[in-house]
Design a protein around this motif. Structure first.
Motif, PDB file in Angstrom:
ATOM      1  N   LEU A 192      46.646  40.198  36.727  1.00  0.00           N
ATOM      2  CA  LEU A 192      46.528  40.102  35.268  1.00  0.00           C
ATOM      3  C   LEU A 192      46.491  41.501  34.681  1.00  0.00           C
ATOM      4  N   LEU A 194      45.283  43.944  31.463  1.00  0.00           N
ATOM      5  CA  LEU A 194      44.414  44.134  30.300  1.00  0.00           C
ATOM      6  C   LEU A 194      45.156  44.904  29.215  1.00  0.00           C
ATOM      7  N   ASP A 212      41.956  40.278  21.768  1.00  0.00           N
ATOM      8  CA  ASP A 212      41.108  39.463  22.638  1.00  0.00           C
ATOM      9  C   ASP A 212      41.923  38.702  23.663  1.00  0.00           C
ATOM     10  N   GLU A 213      43.067  39.274  24.025  1.00  0.00           N
ATOM     11  CA  GLU A 213      43.955  38.589  24.962  1.00  0.00           C
ATOM     12  C   GLU A 213      44.148  39.406  26.235  1.00  0.00           C
ATOM     13  N   PHE A 231      40.489  37.303  26.665  1.00  0.00           N
ATOM     14  CA  PHE A 231      39.743  38.330  27.378  1.00  0.00           C
ATOM     15  C   PHE A 231      38.375  37.755  27.724  1.00  0.00           C
ATOM     16  N   PRO A 233      34.614  38.330  30.566  1.00  0.00           N
ATOM     17  CA  PRO A 233      33.910  39.256  31.461  1.00  0.00           C
ATOM     18  C   PRO A 233      34.608  39.361  32.818  1.00  0.00           C
ATOM     19  N   ALA A 234      34.333  40.461  33.492  1.00  0.00           N
ATOM     20  CA  ALA A 234      35.022  40.763  34.751  1.00  0.00           C
ATOM     21  C   ALA A 234      34.888  39.628  35.762  1.00  0.00           C
ATOM     22  N   ASP A 235      33.689  39.061  35.887  1.00  0.00           N
ATOM     23  CA  ASP A 235      33.504  38.017  36.897  1.00  0.00           C
ATOM     24  C   ASP A 235      34.392  36.812  36.604  1.00  0.00           C
ATOM     25  N   GLU A 271      35.785  49.772  37.890  1.00  0.00           N
ATOM     26  CA  GLU A 271      36.115  48.397  37.498  1.00  0.00           C
ATOM     27  C   GLU A 271      36.595  47.563  38.688  1.00  0.00           C
ATOM     28  N   VAL A 274      33.787  46.253  40.696  1.00  0.00           N
ATOM     29  CA  VAL A 274      33.115  45.128  40.041  1.00  0.00           C
ATOM     30  C   VAL A 274      33.902  43.840  40.304  1.00  0.00           C
ATOM     31  N   VAL A 275      35.225  43.919  40.182  1.00  0.00           N
ATOM     32  CA  VAL A 275      36.067  42.743  40.443  1.00  0.00           C
ATOM     33  C   VAL A 275      35.939  42.322  41.908  1.00  0.00           C
ATOM     34  N   ALA A 277      33.522  42.724  43.981  1.00  0.00           N
ATOM     35  CA  ALA A 277      32.221  42.118  44.282  1.00  0.00           C
ATOM     36  C   ALA A 277      32.248  40.622  43.975  1.00  0.00           C
ATOM     37  N   GLY A 306      44.952  46.791  34.647  1.00  0.00           N
ATOM     38  CA  GLY A 306      44.837  45.456  35.202  1.00  0.00           C
ATOM     39  C   GLY A 306      44.685  45.537  36.698  1.00  0.00           C
TER      40      GLY A 306
ATOM     41  N   PHE B   5      37.447  45.783  32.888  1.00  0.00           N
ATOM     42  CA  PHE B   5      36.771  44.787  33.708  1.00  0.00           C
ATOM     43  C   PHE B   5      35.290  45.126  33.720  1.00  0.00           C
ATOM     44  N   VAL B   6      34.517  44.381  32.943  1.00  0.00           N
ATOM     45  CA  VAL B   6      33.085  44.668  32.850  1.00  0.00           C
ATOM     46  C   VAL B   6      32.353  43.366  32.545  1.00  0.00           C
ATOM     47  N   ASN B   7      31.169  43.231  33.105  1.00  0.00           N
ATOM     48  CA  ASN B   7      30.301  42.106  32.750  1.00  0.00           C
ATOM     49  C   ASN B   7      29.274  42.626  31.773  1.00  0.00           C
ATOM     50  N   GLY B  19      30.009  46.097  45.101  1.00  0.00           N
ATOM     51  CA  GLY B  19      31.375  45.947  45.609  1.00  0.00           C
ATOM     52  C   GLY B  19      31.763  47.079  46.536  1.00  0.00           C
TER      53      GLY B  19
END
Lengths: 333, 333
Positions: A192, A194, A212-213, A231, A233-235, A271, A274-275, A277, A306, B5-7, B19
């Motif tokens: 994906l 961003l 917001d897409e 858009f 959150p990362a999780d 980032e 985080v993804v 994890a 992305g 990519f952030v929570n 991660g």
């Protein structure tokens, strides 16, 4: 406006190759006449030659994976364009040590066509050639006979690593082709964006995105994805990538995978971690073992923000090949 | 709008560490209680412990450089914030093997203060501690007594690599401190931004840039640079970075340097190679030998687009240390 480090937009690949070859002269050389990247020290005679090729703009792929334990040569096209048949032919001849040459290709029409022409010409001179086609992109898994099939994306890195290790151990051309096809078949990816990419020297992005897409199911050439989604959150985004991939591979309790969380160009290591994890947590929840992981920019799409998530089914044989030594500009252990 | 990519923006460092530690579990462990990254396998007793620390948002720095032949531990602060004295203290105690601990710091007030408090406390328990301060950023080389001195940037990577190799060979704490100071003194850097950074979860950039401007002499925290200059082709921008650095080090015929062309976060490998090619050509023109090179994102500033150029004076001793084996998440050979 998008600003990039660029001189002549039409010469960026050559200029970057000059820098790349010089910075990594202990590992690779750039054959200017044949226009391919090869190992600084050729492999021993009798080893099957491994060659990958495709358009540029995906650095470090493929030149960054040339070296001991991985590729013997990489053939770079212009940005997002297939290399020529002449490039494939020159590189094929250069890496043939008498045991044949394996062409590792991502599934794109031009790459297949030009590598195929080169293979036919080289075969007339008695060079044995096999091809592994990598087609892991789940976003293009259409049930349509007119479709060119799934695109090839980051699973190609696993194919190059695992076949590279097996070739170093003396595997035959037929065995390498079978291994590569098995790895490709056990791999799927989803990506994906961003934000869109911009071509060198152009400020116009490859597509427009609202505030917001996100663009879901993007390829690696700035083409539109299959879906525009909100858009999140990362999780949540990580789950949208990993769950369909795990479903497609029918992964469940006890299965082992290698995970590649790949940055598409402008996305930071912070980032991507985080993804990763969350991807690993989702696999935990299925009882799937995250046996190995690569997190970083390995197959980029110029400066797109992305990431892609690739899962590769692993077993005892491929885990041993994964762990075998590798020494390339972009991957070393 | 900038999308990342952030929570939870306030929890991004912890999430990324989770991660990072999982993806690299064969090399590093994250000590959650002490909140530092350490080697998965502690170094042999009798080796001097090497510890670096500083704010997060610069990944892979410093955690990515923990491993055999480089750091024993890294202490991550919040985004662009100094680690606490308690973190420095816990990591210092963890990596002391009886031969003392070397603190490698970039020149920022908070880092120095908190590491200093930790050093005082640890010293009371008989742990010998030395400090190497890296202050390579030429953009902050003011002749002003009220100035905090030059900022520390990418030269810290060379200090960590070279001291790491020497420590592995059994160098004493005093020798390592002297080596680190010599490397730092022989290193200078300059950076420029093509676009500002945004903090996790924020769409507002750290500064505004016009369409045809770059920010010259930026630091690694989104602070403004020293000069706003016209956007220009890559070769011209590369010259604006490398020439003042080479001048400051008084480099000339016969000198040898290691070059670090460092991506600040959102700049692609393709672009960095183009910049490196011109940097190396400019050094050629001075008769300066580009003896070693690192080209990639090593010390980032979140998702800033831009790069820094670092030159490190090298000699036979430091070249041998540079080439010594290293095995960390972000640097391996």
């Amino acid at each position: 406006m998008r600003r990039q480090f660029v001189n002549d937009p039409h010469d960026v690949v050559r200029e970057a190759l000059e820098g790349f070859a010089r910075a990594n002269a202990h590992l690779v050389r750039w054959d200017r006449e044949g226009n391919f990247v090869a190992r600084a020290q050729p492999a021993a005679a009798g080893k099957v030659g491994l060659l990958a090729g495709g358009g540029s703009g995906h650095e470090p792929l493929h030149g960054g994976f040339v070296g001991i334990g991985m590729l013997d040569a990489a053939v770079p096209g212009a940005i997002f364009s297939s290399p020529t048949a002449a490039q494939f032919e020159a590189a094929t001849r250069a890496v043939d040590g008498g045991a044949g040459v394996l062409h590792i290709l991502k599934n794109y029409t031009g790459d297949k066509l030009n590598a195929g022409i080169a293979a036919e010409i080289a075969a007339e001179d008695g060079i044995a050639i096999e091809r592994v086609l990598v087609d892991d992109d789940l976003a293009t898994d259409f049930e349509d006979d007119r479709s060119p099939g799934r695109r090839g994306t980051a699973a190609v890195i696993a194919v190059e690593k695992l076949c590279g290790a097996a070739a170093e151990r003396g595997a035959s051309l037929a065995d390498l082709a079978a291994l590569g096809r098995r790895v490709a078949e056990g791999s799927r990816s989803l990506a994906l964006a961003l934000s869109p990419l911009a071509h060198p020297g152009e400020s116009r992005p490859s597509f427009e995105l609202g505030d917001d897409e996100i663009e879901f199911g993007v390829g690696i050439h700035g083409e539109r994805g299959i879906d525009r989604r909100p858009f999140a959150p990362a999780d949540e985004l990580a789950r949208q990538l990993v769950e369909p991939v795990a479903d497609a591979l029918e992964l469940g309790e006890g299965d082992q995978v290698a995970v590649i969380v790949n940055g598409l160009g402008a996305t930071t290591n912070l980032e991507l971690q985080v993804v990763f994890a969350e991807v690993a947590r989702r696999l935990d929840a299925r009882g799937v073992q995250t046996a190995r992981a690569l997190v970083g920019p390995y197959l980029t799409a110029l400066d797109m923000a992305g990431c892609s998530v690739t899962l590769v089914r692993m077993d005892a044989e491929t885990l041993a090949l994964w762990d075998a030594p590798v020494r390339t500009p972009a991957l070393t252990w």
